[in-house]
Each structure stands twice: as structure tokens, then as C-alpha cells.
Motif scaffolding. Structure first.
Motif, mmCIF file in Angstrom:
data_model
loop_
_atom_site.group_PDB
_atom_site.id
_atom_site.type_symbol
_atom_site.label_atom_id
_atom_site.label_comp_id
_atom_site.label_asym_id
_atom_site.label_seq_id
_atom_site.Cartn_x
_atom_site.Cartn_y
_atom_site.Cartn_z
ATOM 1 N N ARG A 250 49.783 47.605 -4.365
ATOM 2 C CA ARG A 250 48.679 46.708 -4.036
ATOM 3 C C ARG A 250 47.778 46.599 -5.258
ATOM 4 N N PHE B 86 42.238 47.083 -9.728
ATOM 5 C CA PHE B 86 42.551 48.315 -9.016
ATOM 6 C C PHE B 86 44.001 48.226 -8.572
ATOM 7 N N VAL B 87 44.762 49.230 -8.919
ATOM 8 C CA VAL B 87 46.177 49.236 -8.549
ATOM 9 C C VAL B 87 46.464 50.496 -7.753
ATOM 10 N N ASP B 88 47.092 50.359 -6.599
ATOM 11 C CA ASP B 88 47.600 51.569 -5.975
ATOM 12 C C ASP B 88 49.032 51.347 -5.487
ATOM 13 N N MET B 89 49.756 52.444 -5.389
ATOM 14 C CA MET B 89 51.163 52.327 -5.024
ATOM 15 C C MET B 89 51.651 53.636 -4.438
ATOM 16 N N THR C 65 53.273 60.823 -12.856
ATOM 17 C CA THR C 65 52.195 59.919 -12.462
ATOM 18 C C THR C 65 51.438 59.407 -13.679
ATOM 19 N N ASP D 114 42.478 50.540 -12.853
ATOM 20 C CA ASP D 114 42.195 51.835 -12.265
ATOM 21 C C ASP D 114 43.378 52.113 -11.340
ATOM 22 N N THR E 73 45.919 54.326 -8.876
ATOM 23 C CA THR E 73 46.096 55.483 -7.989
ATOM 24 C C THR E 73 47.546 55.513 -7.535
ATOM 25 N N VAL E 74 48.200 56.629 -7.765
ATOM 26 C CA VAL E 74 49.606 56.745 -7.369
ATOM 27 C C VAL E 74 49.721 57.795 -6.278
ATOM 28 N N HIS E 75 50.277 57.400 -5.148
ATOM 29 C CA HIS E 75 50.498 58.376 -4.073
ATOM 30 C C HIS E 75 51.968 58.757 -4.100
ATOM 31 N N VAL E 76 52.212 60.052 -4.280
ATOM 32 C CA VAL E 76 53.593 60.515 -4.410
ATOM 33 C C VAL E 76 54.107 61.036 -3.084
ATOM 34 N N ALA F 149 47.493 41.860 -0.619
ATOM 35 C CA ALA F 149 48.179 43.096 -0.270
ATOM 36 C C ALA F 149 47.323 44.016 0.603
ATOM 37 N N TYR F 150 46.000 43.843 0.571
ATOM 38 C CA TYR F 150 45.132 44.706 1.363
ATOM 39 C C TYR F 150 44.811 44.089 2.706
ATOM 40 N N LEU G 79 56.432 69.380 -4.386
ATOM 41 C CA LEU G 79 55.907 68.117 -3.884
ATOM 42 C C LEU G 79 55.890 68.123 -2.351
ATOM 43 N N HIS H 235 52.620 67.544 -0.213
ATOM 44 C CA HIS H 235 52.526 66.331 0.590
ATOM 45 C C HIS H 235 52.270 66.649 2.059
ATOM 46 N N LEU I 254 44.547 56.835 0.814
ATOM 47 C CA LEU I 254 45.458 57.020 -0.307
ATOM 48 C C LEU I 254 45.108 58.342 -0.968
ATOM 49 N N THR I 255 46.061 59.277 -0.960
ATOM 50 C CA THR I 255 45.794 60.589 -1.549
ATOM 51 C C THR I 255 46.554 60.742 -2.851
ATOM 52 N N ASP I 256 45.846 61.113 -3.885
ATOM 53 C CA ASP I 256 46.441 61.317 -5.203
ATOM 54 C C ASP I 256 46.575 62.820 -5.417
ATOM 55 N N ILE I 257 47.819 63.291 -5.542
ATOM 56 C CA ILE I 257 48.024 64.734 -5.667
ATOM 57 C C ILE I 257 48.040 65.130 -7.132
#
Lengths: 313, 312
Positions: free
Chosen positions: A245, A254-257, A274, A289, A291-294, B81-82, B268, B272, B292-295
Motif C-alpha cells: 500500500r 508512505f509505503v507499507d507491505m 527488511t 517512509d 514499513t515492512v511487516h514480516v 489501497a487503504y 521469525l 511473529h 502493521l507491526t514492524d519486527i
């Protein structure tokens, strides 16, 4: 250009517009009062409205550069879209008013238009000042991707057209008076004003749509999303990329994925990937900016092994 | 992914169902226009005609609310997308501006009446019909306001307040007439109207403030942020530190982004799992939250640092 230099550049462009507006308004008021001319005073009112728009732009630019805080953790960039939208609405309202006036002028018979040397001087000065300031504003707008400055530049370049139309109209009236055979020329400026109003509506409508799309978090339109998906998917540690997105934030993005990786990777290792992803995205969309969610592979059906590149979800 | 709201599901189907409330508003406006036009025809008093024309504005606003609710209910797509929930803010901003204009009209008329007092209209069939129209608007407004608050729809709330401006005006007229009948003070009527106008301006201001804040991605209300931070604090016990919380409200949806620091040696999968539990815990308190969580890996010192630090 550093961030603070960029800020100063934007701010001085907006400020120059405010000063120009103050100067023009004062000038027109003085001339209008001294010559007792209703037409010139009406122009002064128009410039006063311009002043309001210029001031709004200046504050919008100042606020949008403020760093993110508790109340606006994603920054204040959107205020530029709001300012551009308001300026567009102002332009649309002015056009509607011009159309209304022009139609009345065309319908009415024998409207006395006063013409004096001062009318030409006032209009001429307006054009020169508007031309300079709109060029300064547009340059800064393009350089710093500022929608607020772009709207202000548009506002004053349309003013150039309407001022030119006024001058042409005045000339036409003089011609009509000198050559009775060309009496229809008296109405010429009303027609020209109509044309200008229509053009202004079209152009400001476009800017308005863009500012609305910015406010609605629209995605960028040049295939950046697909390119990001492709490039990130190409990384060997990445099994799958989805839910990419992207939305705009003032001048940046703002980019997140969501990204799927081997579940046995350590947090340390996945974080290195990341960071690679963030660099890759910055190459495609500067000032983003990210944000990467793994997610660990295997948790979602079909992600246990690397997928071939395809459209994101 | 559909998150269930406390009242109804918040998938795009139930969101689209909100459009039926907009139809209630449109119906009320049409009825109002008919009643006030009838009042004009029966009494030949121009005031009712201008009232009926003003109600056309309400009708247009109702259609705009319908349009925006429909757009807002659409699921996320390529270009947005949002999602489209922010569309609600456009109708609420328009309604806010319309309400301000209405208040301005009320106050200017009142000031004029104050400076050049006019005898009040006779109570007659015209006023009765006008009051009936306001009653219709009152009930419609109540339905919309309740639905708006329950379903977290600023569009419905805004439209409700817009309908209420007609109700407030009528209440002002009635109380003005009553006071004049009881005390004979002609000047009370415009004063009451001015007070009504000011009240309406306050409502419009609140509406506009929320709409602009929403458009500008302002963070969630402080109470909700507190709830989230409490959940973040609770998870320290699992060996992780949550920080850099960023929140925003997009009309009916809440967006959160947060960083979770875990020991670099965890897999991971383990990390997670904790993040997943965190998201569930937050959604228990705040439905409709998209998290959205960034680890990231942490060093030993970071795990001991205050969870409230905002630099990451």
C-alpha cells in the motif's frame, strides 16, 4: 538541497506572494479612492481576496513542514492538499461570479464602462506582478513537490489572463467609441471574460481533483506499485510480497507491505532483509517512509516456498 | 480481512447498508419541501417559499451523503489501497460549511429584524405545516444521529446536524412567539434567533474540526492511544518492547503502525507469534483497527528502555 534549505525556499516563495498581494491591494485602493473609480475599487477587492489566498498558502507551507508530532504522527504534509483544495474552490467561486457578471453585461443594454489611463496602469501593474510571482511560485512548487504552492501559482497565472482580458476589453470599448460602426465591441470583454472563466474552471477543476485524490490516500500512478512488488520479490530471501500500500504524504510517500520469509530465520537476519527492502523502495520512490511487516513462511497456505512474481493482493 | 465492529460487521456490505439512512434524510427533505411549498400556496407568505427553497439545499446534501457513503463502503482497490473510508470526510466538510451558511443566514436575518422590528406572522395553517415539516426533520435527525454514533459514521452525524438546523430554527421561532405572546417583548424574537444561530455555528465548528483532522491524518483520540499503550506495556512480560506507535483515523477505520523489538536470536516464527497476539489484544479493545507491526532486533539495553520512547 537540505531539508531546512528546502523549507526556507518554499517559505520565501509563499512570503513573496503575500508581499505582492499586500502591495497590489494597497496600490489599487489608493488609486481607486483618488480617482473615485468603482471599477478599480472592485479590482482592489479582488486583490484582497488574493491576499487571503496567499496568506493561507504561506501558513499551509509552514505547517506542512513541521515534523511529525503526537497529534500528527504521520507528519503534516496533507495540509498542503487542504490548502490547494480551498484555493481551487475559491477559484471556482470567482469564475462562477465572473460568468454571472459577464452574462448580465451581455444581456443588459448600454452599460457604461469607464475607461481612464489609471485603469490601464492598474491592470498593467497587476499583470507584471502576477507574472513574476506566479513564476517564482511554480518553480518552487515543482522543485519541492508542493501542492499548496502549485495552487497559489495557478491562482495568479489565471489572474494574468483575466487582467489581460480586462485590458483588451477596455481597448475594445475605446475602439467602439471611436468607431460607431464597431459598437458591438463594447460587449467583447464580456465574451472574453466568459472564455477565461471556463478555462479557469477546467484547470482548477483538475488541480482540485488531484488534491482530493491526495487527501483520499490515492496510490501513485506511474506503475511504482508493480515495480516495487517485482523488485522486492526478486530478493532471494523473500518468498512472497503482498498487501503493498502506498499513499502520499505531502512531498513524500508512505509505503507499507507484507513480506513472507523463511520462518526459521532469526529476527536479526530478517531485519537485514527488511533494510535491503527499504533501500530498494527508496530507489523507486525517493522520500518514502517504509514499513515492512514480516510473516513467517508456512503460516499462510501457499507461502512455504518462494512464489513466482505476480500481482500483489 | 473483515474486522467485526461491536455493533455490526464492518465488511463492505454492512458499510454499504448505511446508505439506507441517507435515504431517510432524502425522504425527510422531500417531505419538507412539499409541506413548506404547500404552506406558501395556502398563505401566500414569501417566507415559506424561501424556506422551501432552502430545503432544496438539504436535499442536495442528502444526496451527497448518499454518494459519499456508497464510495466509502467500497473495498480497497488498486488506486486506493487503504480503502475509501475517507470519502466520508468530504460530505461531513460540505455539510459543516452548509450549516455555517445556514447559521449566517439566520443571524443576518435576526440582526435585521432586531434593527427594524417587524410584527410577527399570525399563527395559521402555514406555520402549522412548517412545524410539521420540522417535526419530520427532528425524527429523521434522531435516527441518523443514533446510527451515525453507533456505526462510527461521521457522514450520518453531519447530515443529522444539518437536518437539526431546521429543527432549531423552528424551535427558536416557537419560543420567540411564545415569549412575545406572554410578555409582549418584540425584540426577544430576533435575540432568540441569534442564540440559535450561535449554537448552530458551534456544532458546525466541531464537525469541521473533526473532518479536517481526519483528512490530515490526525492521531486517534488520546483515550484510545492510552488503551493501546497499555496493551503495549503488558507485552513487556513476553520479552518484547513495543515503541514508535503511530495512529490515524480514517473515518470508520483506525490505522496503527508500531515497532516491536525482539531479541535478535529469536526466530521469525516466535517473534511473529507475539506480534500476532498483540494485534489481537489491540483489536479486542478497538475493533476495525488495521495494525502493521514492524519486527526489529533489539539489544539488551533497548529491552530495558521505556516503552514510551518515540525514537526508533
Amino acid at each position: 538541497m537540505s531539508h531546512t534549505e528546502a523549507q526556507k525556499d518554499k517559505r520565501s516563495a509563499a512570503l513573496s506572494s503575500v508581499f505582492a498581494a499586500v502591495g497590489l491591494t494597497t496600490f489599487k485602493i489608493i488609486v481607486g479612492v483618488l480617482t473615485n473609480s468603482l471599477g478599480i475599487l472592485a479590482e482592489a477587492a479582488h486583490s484582497a481576496l488574493d491576499l487571503a489566498a496567499a496568506v493561507m498558502t504561506f501558513f499551509a507551507v509552514r505547517v506542512s513542514d513541521k515534523p511529525a508530532d503526537d497529534e500528527h504522527p504521520f507528519g503534516h504534509g496533507k495540509v498542503e492538499n487542504v490548502s490547494a483544495l480551498f484555493e481551487t474552490l475559491l477559484l471556482l467561486a470567482t469564475s462562477a461570479w465572473i460568468i454571472n457578471e459577464a452574462v448580465h453585461r451581455l444581456a443588459a443594454k448600454g452599460v457604461e464602462v469607464e475607461v481612464s489611463i489609471w485603469s490601464f496602469i492598474v491592470m498593467g501593474t497587476s499583470i507584471i506582478i502576477d507574472a513574476t510571482r506566479s513564476r517564482i511560485l511554480m518553480r518552487a512548487a515543482k522543485k519541492h513537490n508542493s501542492q499548496a504552492l502549485e495552487a497559489d501559482a495557478l491562482h495568479f497565472s489565471t489572474d494574468i489572463w483575466s487582467s489581460s482580458v480586462v485590458i483588451l476589453g477596455l481597448i475594445a470599448v475605446l475602439v467602439a467609441r471611436a468607431f460607431p460602426a464597431l459598437a458591438f465591441m463594447e460587449k467583447a470583454d464580456a465574451v472574453a471574460a466568459l472564455v477565461v472563466a471556463v478555462i479557469v474552471i477546467y484547470v482548477s477543476g483538475q488541480l482540485g481533483m488531484r488534491s482530493i485524490q491526495g487527501l483520499l490516500d490515492a496510490a501513485p500512478k506511474n506503475g511504482e506499485t508493480e515495480r516495487i512488488i517485482e523488485t522486492v520479490n526478486a530478493l532471494k530471501e523473500v518468498n512472497d510480497v503482498h498487501a503493498v500500500r502506498i499513499r502520499t504524504s505531502g512531498a513524500g510517500w508512505f509505503v507499507d507491505m507484507h513480506v513472507t520469509m523463511d520462518r526459521n530465520l532469526s529476527v536479526e537476519q530478517s531485519h537485514k532483509v527488511t533494510e535491503k527492502i527499504e533501500t530498494v523502495v527508496a530507489g523507486i520512490l525517493p522520500k518514502s517512509d517504509v514499513t515492512v511487516h514480516v510473516e513467517p513462511a508456512g503460516d499462510k497456505p501457499g507461502t512455504a516456498r518462494k512464489k513466482s512474481p505476480g500481482p500483489g493482493k | 480481512m473483515t474486522q467485526q465492529s461491536k455493533a455490526t460487521g464492518n465488511g463492505s456490505n454492512s458499510r454499504a447498508a448505511l446508505a439506507r439512512y441517507a435515504w431517510i434524510s432524502i425522504g425527510a427533505s422531500i417531505l419538507t419541501i412539499l409541506l413548506k411549498s404547500l404552506a406558501y400556496l395556502l398563505t401566500n407568505s414569501v417566507g415559506f417559499l424561501s424556506d422551501a427553497v432552502e430545503s432544496i439545499v438539504n436535499l442536495v446534501a442528502g444526496f451527497m451523503a448518499l454518494a459519499m457513503l456508497t464510495v466509502a463502503a467500497r473495498p480497497a482497490d488498486e488506486n486506493h489501497a487503504y480503502g475509501h473510508s475517507k470519502a466520508e470526510y468530504f460530505s461531513s466538510t460540505t455539510e459543516g460549511i452548509l450549516i455555517l451558511v445556514a447559521a449566517g443566514g439566520i443571524i443576518t436575518t435576526a440582526v435585521r429584524r432586531f434593527l427594524t422590528p417587524q410584527p410577527l406572522e399570525q399563527i395559521g395553517i402555514g406555520v402549522a405545516l412548517s412545524m410539521a415539516a420540522s417535526l419530520v426533520n427532528f425524527f429523521a435527525a434522531r435516527i441518523l444521529l443514533k446510527a451515525g454514533k453507533r456505526e462510527n459514521s461521521i457522514t450520518l452525524e453531519a447530515d443529522a446536524h444539518h437536518l437539526m438546523t431546521d429543527v432549531w430554527t423552528s424551535l427558536g421561532v416557537i419560543s420567540g412567539m411564545a415569549i412575545v405572546a406572554l410578555t409582549g417583548w418584540q425584540t426577544i424574537d430576533p435575540i432568540v434567533a441569534i442564540l440559535v444561530g450561535l449554537n448552530i455555528i458551534w456544532t458546525a465548528y466541531q464537525l469541521l474540526r473533526r473532518s479536517v483532522a481526519g483528512l490530515m491524518d490526525a492521531s486517534l483520540p488520546k483515550e484510545e492511544q492510552k488503551i493501546i499503550r497499555e496493551v503495549m506495556e503488558k507485552f513487556r512480560g513476553r520479552g518484547v518492547v513495543f515503541h514508535s506507535l503511530r495512529t490515524r483515523q480514517s473515518a470508520a477505520q483506525r490505522f496503527l503502525s508500531v515497532h516491536m523489538q525482539a531479541p535478535g536470536t529469536w526466530t521469525l516464527h516466535e517473534a511473529h507469534h507475539v506480534a500476532h497476539d498483540f494485534e489481537h489484544a489491540v483489536r479486542d479493545e478497538l475493533p476495525d483497527a488495521v495494525i502493521l507491526t514492524d519486527i526489529e532486533p533489539a539489544d539488551e539495553n533497548a529491552l530495558k528502555k521505556d516503552v514510551h520512547e518515540s525514537t526508533g
